[in-house]
Scaffold this motif. Structure first.
Motif, PDB file in Angstrom:
ATOM      1  N   THR A   1      11.557  13.828  -7.614  1.00  0.00           N
ATOM      2  CA  THR A   1      10.339  14.540  -7.229  1.00  0.00           C
ATOM      3  C   THR A   1       9.144  13.642  -7.510  1.00  0.00           C
ATOM      4  O   THR A   1       9.171  12.837  -8.446  1.00  0.00           O
ATOM      5  CB  THR A   1      10.178  15.851  -8.023  1.00  0.00           C
ATOM      6  OG1 THR A   1      10.127  15.551  -9.427  1.00  0.00           O
ATOM      7  CG2 THR A   1      11.337  16.788  -7.743  1.00  0.00           C
ATOM      8  N   GLY A   2       8.131  13.760  -6.684  1.00  0.00           N
ATOM      9  CA  GLY A   2       6.909  12.983  -6.892  1.00  0.00           C
ATOM     10  C   GLY A   2       7.112  11.479  -6.804  1.00  0.00           C
ATOM     11  O   GLY A   2       6.392  10.718  -7.452  1.00  0.00           O
ATOM     12  N   GLN A   3       8.077  11.049  -5.994  1.00  0.00           N
ATOM     13  CA  GLN A   3       8.376   9.625  -5.862  1.00  0.00           C
ATOM     14  C   GLN A   3       7.301   8.948  -5.002  1.00  0.00           C
ATOM     15  O   GLN A   3       7.047   9.343  -3.874  1.00  0.00           O
ATOM     16  CB  GLN A   3       9.733   9.427  -5.215  1.00  0.00           C
ATOM     17  CG  GLN A   3      10.157   7.974  -5.058  1.00  0.00           C
ATOM     18  CD  GLN A   3      10.549   7.360  -6.391  1.00  0.00           C
ATOM     19  OE1 GLN A   3      11.255   7.984  -7.181  1.00  0.00           O
ATOM     20  NE2 GLN A   3      10.095   6.147  -6.646  1.00  0.00           N
ATOM     21  N   ARG A   4       6.677   7.902  -5.541  1.00  0.00           N
ATOM     22  CA  ARG A   4       5.674   7.135  -4.792  1.00  0.00           C
ATOM     23  C   ARG A   4       6.379   6.012  -4.042  1.00  0.00           C
ATOM     24  O   ARG A   4       7.138   5.245  -4.640  1.00  0.00           O
ATOM     25  CB  ARG A   4       4.603   6.581  -5.734  1.00  0.00           C
ATOM     26  CG  ARG A   4       3.817   7.673  -6.432  1.00  0.00           C
ATOM     27  CD  ARG A   4       2.696   7.150  -7.303  1.00  0.00           C
ATOM     28  NE  ARG A   4       1.985   8.258  -7.929  1.00  0.00           N
ATOM     29  CZ  ARG A   4       1.005   8.949  -7.359  1.00  0.00           C
ATOM     30  NH1 ARG A   4       0.608   8.596  -6.132  1.00  0.00           N
ATOM     31  NH2 ARG A   4       0.419   9.947  -7.976  1.00  0.00           N
ATOM     32  N   VAL A   5       6.120   5.922  -2.753  1.00  0.00           N
ATOM     33  CA  VAL A   5       6.838   4.970  -1.899  1.00  0.00           C
ATOM     34  C   VAL A   5       5.844   4.114  -1.130  1.00  0.00           C
ATOM     35  O   VAL A   5       4.909   4.634  -0.496  1.00  0.00           O
ATOM     36  CB  VAL A   5       7.759   5.708  -0.898  1.00  0.00           C
ATOM     37  CG1 VAL A   5       8.591   4.703  -0.104  1.00  0.00           C
ATOM     38  CG2 VAL A   5       8.662   6.701  -1.621  1.00  0.00           C
ATOM     39  N   ARG A   6       6.057   2.800  -1.172  1.00  0.00           N
ATOM     40  CA  ARG A   6       5.277   1.850  -0.379  1.00  0.00           C
ATOM     41  C   ARG A   6       6.248   0.964   0.393  1.00  0.00           C
ATOM     42  O   ARG A   6       7.346   0.653  -0.087  1.00  0.00           O
ATOM     43  CB  ARG A   6       4.383   0.987  -1.269  1.00  0.00           C
ATOM     44  CG  ARG A   6       3.303   1.745  -2.026  1.00  0.00           C
ATOM     45  CD  ARG A   6       2.506   0.809  -2.900  1.00  0.00           C
ATOM     46  NE  ARG A   6       1.826  -0.201  -2.098  1.00  0.00           N
ATOM     47  CZ  ARG A   6       1.546  -1.445  -2.522  1.00  0.00           C
ATOM     48  NH1 ARG A   6       1.946  -1.829  -3.735  1.00  0.00           N
ATOM     49  NH2 ARG A   6       0.926  -2.292  -1.748  1.00  0.00           N
ATOM     50  N   VAL A   7       5.859   0.542   1.567  1.00  0.00           N
ATOM     51  CA  VAL A   7       6.720  -0.309   2.390  1.00  0.00           C
ATOM     52  C   VAL A   7       7.024  -1.616   1.681  1.00  0.00           C
ATOM     53  O   VAL A   7       8.156  -2.118   1.726  1.00  0.00           O
ATOM     54  CB  VAL A   7       6.044  -0.596   3.749  1.00  0.00           C
ATOM     55  CG1 VAL A   7       6.806  -1.689   4.494  1.00  0.00           C
ATOM     56  CG2 VAL A   7       6.015   0.655   4.595  1.00  0.00           C
TER      57      VAL A   7
END
Length: 315
Positions: free
Chosen positions: A196-202
């Motif tokens: 939950t609340g996972q921050r994802v960037r390319v």
């Protein structure tokens, strides 16, 4: 996106139009339309004429006709028309203009209009427009590649049917997401395949560059293959979409990344910017599949799932 046609079929114009007319009794709201995108009509005649042109220019077409796959050609053509309108809408929203010299040079580098459009749904009259769209999506990608972050709740499953069904359940009742996250299977290394609340960037998750995570508004539920082998599927609820600072060394990443990945990411940004455009496809052609940005014969053939909870639709 431009999809290479491995096999095409050459048929007479009369025969093609006969096939195209079959099943046209149920059309979108505007008569004579192949699709309606944000209130703009894509004429049946446009798709039919382009399909005829593609069939005439491709040498190996009889095989596709014999296999009964002629409708796949018209779907590719229609998908190109829809994608163009998505790219055009995104360019207008972002104030992007393309240098026509770049468009011309890119086509010439591929041997000119006829050579550049071979083995595709493009032809000599549409290839420049397609190249213009590619440049627009490349610019959209460069503007967001190192500064876009999404925050998601997600879980992974192995079965695509299960992924789509659970994504539909979360869309109908977002509270179910918590339970599905808890029930998610563990990876081979024993880690929970959920968060939950996972921050994802390319830049930190390059394998996700082509996915719908970047192409939807917050509040949207998506399901898609988590790897090229489709050994597992991700179901995610996109909660936030944030602008962040690029990390040191990332400033010129847009110039170093594979152009095909850049275009794939740019398409997702364009889809996000065009999320307010309703896309309605004539049932004769099938339905729009946002996951693959194409037209497929039925909803069950879509490559993934994209759903918006009812509560968000009303807001």
């Amino acid at each position: 996106m431009s999809t290479v046609l491995k096999r095409l079929s050459l048929v007479g114009v009369a025969a093609l139009l006969a096939v195209t007319v079959v099943g046209c009794g149920s059309e979108p709201a505007k008569a004579g339309s192949a699709a309606i995108v944000g209130g703009q009509t894509i004429d049946l005649e446009t798709v039919q004429d382009r399909t005829v042109t593609v069939l005439k220019k491709e040498p190996a077409a009889q095989q596709m006709q014999d296999q009964g796959k002629l409708d796949q050609v018209s779907r590719l053509v229609l998908a190109d028309e829809i994608t163009h309108r998505i790219a055009d809408h995104a360019a207008q929203r972002e104030g992007i203009t393309v240098d026509e010299t770049e468009v011309y040079d890119a086509v010439q580098e591929k041997g000119g209009p006829e050579e550049a459009s071979k083995q595709s749904e493009q032809d000599a009259t549409t290839i420049h427009r397609r190249q213009r769209d590619v440049l627009v999506m490349g610019e959209l990608a460069r503007r967001n590649l190192t500064t876009l972050e999404v925050v998601i709740d997600f879980f992974q499953v192995r079965d695509p049917k299960e992924a789509k069904e659970k994504a539909a359940e979360v869309t109908a009742d977002p509270s179910k997401m918590a339970r599905f996250i808890q029930e998610a299977p563990r990876t081979a290394s024993g880690q929970q395949a959920s968060a939950t609340g996972q921050r994802v960037r390319v830049t930190e998750n390059p394998s996700l560059v082509h996915t719908m995570l970047w192409g939807v508004e917050p509040g949207t539920v998506v399901a898609f293959p988590a790897d090229e082998q489709q050994a597992s599927w991700m179901v995610a609820l996109v909660k936030e979409r944030n602008k962040v600072s690029a990390s040191p060394g990332e400033e010129d990443l847009g110039e170093r990344i594979d152009p095909r990945l850049l275009a794939a990411f740019g398409l997702r940004i364009a889809q996000y910017l065009a999320a307010d455009l309703d896309i309605e496809v004539n049932p004769r052609y099938g339905v729009w599949d946002p996951t693959d940005a194409t037209v497929v014969g039925s909803a069950g053939e879509r490559a993934g799932f994209v759903g918006v909870p009812a509560a968000r639709k009303k807001s």
